[in-house]
Write a protein that holds these residues in place. Structure first.
Motif, short mmCIF file in Angstrom:
data_model
loop_
_atom_site.label_atom_id
_atom_site.label_comp_id
_atom_site.label_asym_id
_atom_site.label_seq_id
_atom_site.Cartn_x
_atom_site.Cartn_y
_atom_site.Cartn_z
N ASP A 9 0.83 -1.21 0.00
CA ASP A 9 0.00 0.00 0.00
C ASP A 9 0.87 1.26 0.00
N LYS A 10 1.89 1.26 0.83
CA LYS A 10 2.75 2.44 0.95
C LYS A 10 3.46 2.75 -0.37
N ARG A 11 3.94 1.69 -1.04
CA ARG A 11 4.64 1.93 -2.30
C ARG A 11 3.68 2.44 -3.37
N ILE A 12 2.45 1.95 -3.36
CA ILE A 12 1.44 2.46 -4.29
C ILE A 12 1.23 3.96 -4.06
N LEU A 13 1.06 4.35 -2.80
CA LEU A 13 0.84 5.76 -2.49
C LEU A 13 2.03 6.61 -2.90
N TYR A 14 3.23 6.10 -2.65
CA TYR A 14 4.44 6.84 -3.01
C TYR A 14 4.48 7.11 -4.51
N ARG A 15 4.22 6.09 -5.31
CA ARG A 15 4.30 6.25 -6.76
C ARG A 15 3.18 7.14 -7.29
N LEU A 16 1.99 7.03 -6.74
CA LEU A 16 0.88 7.86 -7.21
C LEU A 16 1.10 9.33 -6.87
N ARG A 18 4.00 10.71 -6.45
CA ARG A 18 5.14 11.16 -7.25
C ARG A 18 4.74 11.49 -8.68
N ASP A 19 3.93 10.62 -9.29
CA ASP A 19 3.52 10.86 -10.68
C ASP A 19 2.34 9.95 -11.01
N ALA A 20 1.14 10.37 -10.61
CA ALA A 20 -0.04 9.52 -10.80
C ALA A 20 -0.34 9.29 -12.27
N ARG A 21 -0.09 10.30 -13.09
CA ARG A 21 -0.44 10.17 -14.51
C ARG A 21 0.34 9.07 -15.20
N ASN A 22 1.61 8.92 -14.85
CA ASN A 22 2.48 7.96 -15.54
C ASN A 22 2.76 6.71 -14.71
N THR A 23 1.98 6.49 -13.67
CA THR A 23 2.14 5.30 -12.85
C THR A 23 1.07 4.28 -13.22
N SER A 24 1.49 3.10 -13.64
CA SER A 24 0.55 2.04 -14.00
C SER A 24 0.65 0.90 -13.00
N HIS A 141 6.12 30.04 -5.39
CA HIS A 141 6.32 28.70 -5.94
C HIS A 141 6.01 27.67 -4.85
N GLU A 142 5.61 26.50 -5.28
CA GLU A 142 5.27 25.43 -4.33
C GLU A 142 5.76 24.10 -4.89
N GLU A 143 6.38 23.30 -4.04
CA GLU A 143 6.88 21.98 -4.44
C GLU A 143 6.07 20.89 -3.76
N HIS A 144 5.81 19.81 -4.49
CA HIS A 144 5.13 18.65 -3.94
C HIS A 144 6.03 17.44 -4.07
N ARG A 145 6.15 16.66 -3.01
CA ARG A 145 6.96 15.46 -3.01
C ARG A 145 6.23 14.33 -2.29
N PRO A 146 6.44 13.08 -2.70
CA PRO A 146 5.85 11.96 -1.95
C PRO A 146 6.55 11.78 -0.61
N TYR A 147 5.85 11.18 0.32
CA TYR A 147 6.39 10.91 1.65
C TYR A 147 7.50 9.86 1.53
N HIS A 148 8.74 10.22 1.92
CA HIS A 148 9.90 9.36 1.66
C HIS A 148 9.79 8.01 2.36
#
Length: 247
Positions: A9-16, A18-24, A141-148
């Motif tokens: 679950d955590k890895r799914i959330l991380y990838r989504l 980070r880049d939901a559009r290009n995550t399959s 400016h604003e930056e978004h990053r997944p939870y490491h």
């Protein structure tokens, strides 16, 4: 309610994030060594549980015809905070509302406008809803990053994922994905017991395969990409887990 997440679950959330559009689903599946069907099933469950609340584009409004973005900081009474936040979110020009767990400045409102005059109008409308405006700041400016902590840092590339939960009395529940070529890959549970890969005191609770949950029996074959839940009252040995992970 706090939902307990395993490593898949955590890895799914991380990838989504980070880049939901290009995550399959197949991309994440390859990374965590489970099937794409399992990933799709997990995403559906995360959405149903409200962990994933939506998918949004991160827009740079300055590049969108030079619009301005403003941060409005205001205070609401604690018993009014949630109601006001929902009302403020409906004000035209408001794109984000955050509730903070503090006394003053407990609501942050992000607004967008064509110019300073329009931003002032939006702030006035927000104030009329009932928010006591404390301060305003133009955002640059604003930056978004997944939870490491949900990401792959510290793990070997291609390593299977195991999620441990210790219970009282030394008991453990482990959820482990079966690596291709692991000792148990292709064996039935009966064969695994006979070879000493799964000790008699270890209970195989469930086997998740694609979008199905299988009830384990002696003739249940364990396959690569299965997600297997194990339980042992005295704790699980590294050798048992390694038989599934292929370490």
């Amino acid at each position: 309610m706090v939902d307990r997440l395993d490593e898949v679950d955590k890895r799914i959330l991380y990838r989504l994030v980070r880049d939901a559009r290009n995550t399959s689903a197949p991309t994440v599946a390859d990374e965590v060594n489970v099937s794409a069907g399992t990933i799709r099933n997990r995403i559906d469950q995360l959405e149903s549980d409200g962990v994933i609340r939506g998918y949004h584009a991160h827009v740079d409004y300055e590049r969108a015809e030079g619009r301005l973005t403003n941060l409005v900081v205001g205070t609401a009474r604690i018993d009014e905070r949630e109601r006001l936040a929902k009302q403020i979110a409906e004000v035209p020009g408001v794109v984000n509302v955050r509730q903070l767990m503090c006394g003053t400045g407990n609501i942050h409102v992000t607004t967008v406008g064509e110019d300073a005059q329009e931003l002032s109008r939006v702030t006035r409308d927000v104030s009329e809803v009932g928010l006591e405006v404390e301060d305003e700041h133009l955002l640059q400016h604003e930056e978004h990053r997944p939870y490491h902590a949900f990401g792959p840092e510290g793990r070997r590339e291609g390593q299977s994922i195991a999620d441990f939960m210790s219970l009282s009395g030394g008991a453990e529940v482990v959820e482990v994905s079966v690596a291709r070529g692991a000792e148990i890959d292709g064996l039935t549970l009966r064969e695994a017991n006979e070879r000493g890969l799964v000790a008699p005191e270890v209970l195989v609770v469930s086997v998740e395969r694609d979008e199905r949950i299988l009830t384990p029996k002696g003739n249940t074959e364990i396959r690569a990409d299965d997600l297997v839940t194990l339980f042992a009252r005295g704790g699980l040995s590294e050798e048992t887990v390694a038989a599934f992970r292929g370490d």
